[in-house]
Design a protein around this motif. Structure first.
Motif, PDB file in Angstrom:
ATOM      1  N   ASP A 117       2.531 -51.883  12.256  1.00  0.00           N
ATOM      2  CA  ASP A 117       2.519 -51.363  13.623  1.00  0.00           C
ATOM      3  C   ASP A 117       1.587 -52.164  14.531  1.00  0.00           C
ATOM      4  O   ASP A 117       1.821 -52.242  15.741  1.00  0.00           O
ATOM      5  CB  ASP A 117       2.120 -49.885  13.640  1.00  0.00           C
ATOM      6  N   SER A 118       0.551 -52.760  13.945  1.00  0.00           N
ATOM      7  CA  SER A 118      -0.403 -53.574  14.713  1.00  0.00           C
ATOM      8  C   SER A 118       0.041 -55.023  14.843  1.00  0.00           C
ATOM      9  O   SER A 118      -0.647 -55.830  15.474  1.00  0.00           O
ATOM     10  CB  SER A 118      -1.784 -53.542  14.044  1.00  0.00           C
ATOM     11  N   GLY A 119       1.142 -55.370  14.181  1.00  0.00           N
ATOM     12  CA  GLY A 119       1.658 -56.735  14.258  1.00  0.00           C
ATOM     13  C   GLY A 119       0.890 -57.749  13.430  1.00  0.00           C
ATOM     14  O   GLY A 119       0.993 -58.952  13.677  1.00  0.00           O
ATOM     15  N   VAL A 120       0.137 -57.273  12.434  1.00  0.00           N
ATOM     16  CA  VAL A 120      -0.668 -58.198  11.631  1.00  0.00           C
ATOM     17  C   VAL A 120      -0.299 -58.183  10.150  1.00  0.00           C
ATOM     18  O   VAL A 120      -0.988 -58.800   9.328  1.00  0.00           O
ATOM     19  CB  VAL A 120      -2.185 -57.919  11.795  1.00  0.00           C
ATOM     20  N   VAL A 121       0.782 -57.502   9.785  1.00  0.00           N
ATOM     21  CA  VAL A 121       1.121 -57.367   8.359  1.00  0.00           C
ATOM     22  C   VAL A 121       1.330 -58.730   7.701  1.00  0.00           C
ATOM     23  O   VAL A 121       1.010 -58.909   6.524  1.00  0.00           O
ATOM     24  CB  VAL A 121       2.336 -56.434   8.137  1.00  0.00           C
ATOM     25  N   ASP A 122       1.815 -59.718   8.464  1.00  0.00           N
ATOM     26  CA  ASP A 122       2.040 -61.049   7.899  1.00  0.00           C
ATOM     27  C   ASP A 122       0.740 -61.796   7.624  1.00  0.00           C
ATOM     28  O   ASP A 122       0.741 -62.833   6.963  1.00  0.00           O
ATOM     29  CB  ASP A 122       2.945 -61.874   8.812  1.00  0.00           C
TER      30      ASP A 122
END
Length: 158
Positions: free
Chosen positions: A33-38
């Motif tokens: 959801d924060s766009g940092v999973v990668d």
């Protein structure tokens, strides 16, 4: 194992079927959801070998689904390589912490910082109690603690 120029976290409990897979799923959703999973390698494991290959407890999966989170995790035991490759190993209680620190003593290239996940709880609930012998309410309590702790952990490591 760590993401290229990223960070890594391993959530640990006794059997890897209740608390740690909930924490893993909660953290993965927050990172997504924060766009940092990668930028993260996210996993969970057990100090014991009792449940290797098992799916998480059905009550934990039901709790996650109620909050719009899925998990396809299969239980595994913490390995020597985990201590060498993960940045953080976050566990649920003093027994897990003691087991992990004892195992870490034999690791030459120890990388992981081993801590209680509850050390990130803004409500200062240090221990995340095992809900296995409890009720759906106990799983919900674990979920709520994981949400609080994972939120602070992600914020401090972003």
């Amino acid at each position: 194992m760590a993401a290229a120029s990223g960070k890594s976290v391993l959530f640990v409990c006794l059997g890897n079927i209740c608390r740690s897979p909930i924490a893993e799923a909660v953290f993965r959703k927050m990172a997504t959801d924060s766009g940092v999973v990668d930028k993260w390698v996210i996993d969970s494991g057990a100090t014991s070998d009792w449940n290797i290959g098992s799916f998480p407890d059905a009550r934990g999966l039901a709790c996650l689904r109620r909050h719009g989170i899925d998990s396809d995790h299969r239980a595994r035991q913490v390995t020597k390589q985990d201590f060498e490759s993960f940045d953080y190993i976050l566990c649920m209680d003093e027994s897990n912490l003691s087991d992990l620190k004892r195992k870490a003593n034999s690791i030459k290239n120890l990388k992981a910082k081993i801590e209680l996940l509850g050390s990130y709880d803004p409500e200062n609930e240090l221990i995340i109690q095992d809900p296995y012998y409890g009720s759906d309410k106990d799983f919900e309590t674990v979920y709520e603690q994981c949400v609080r702790c994972c939120s602070v952990f992600l914020e401090k490591n972003s």
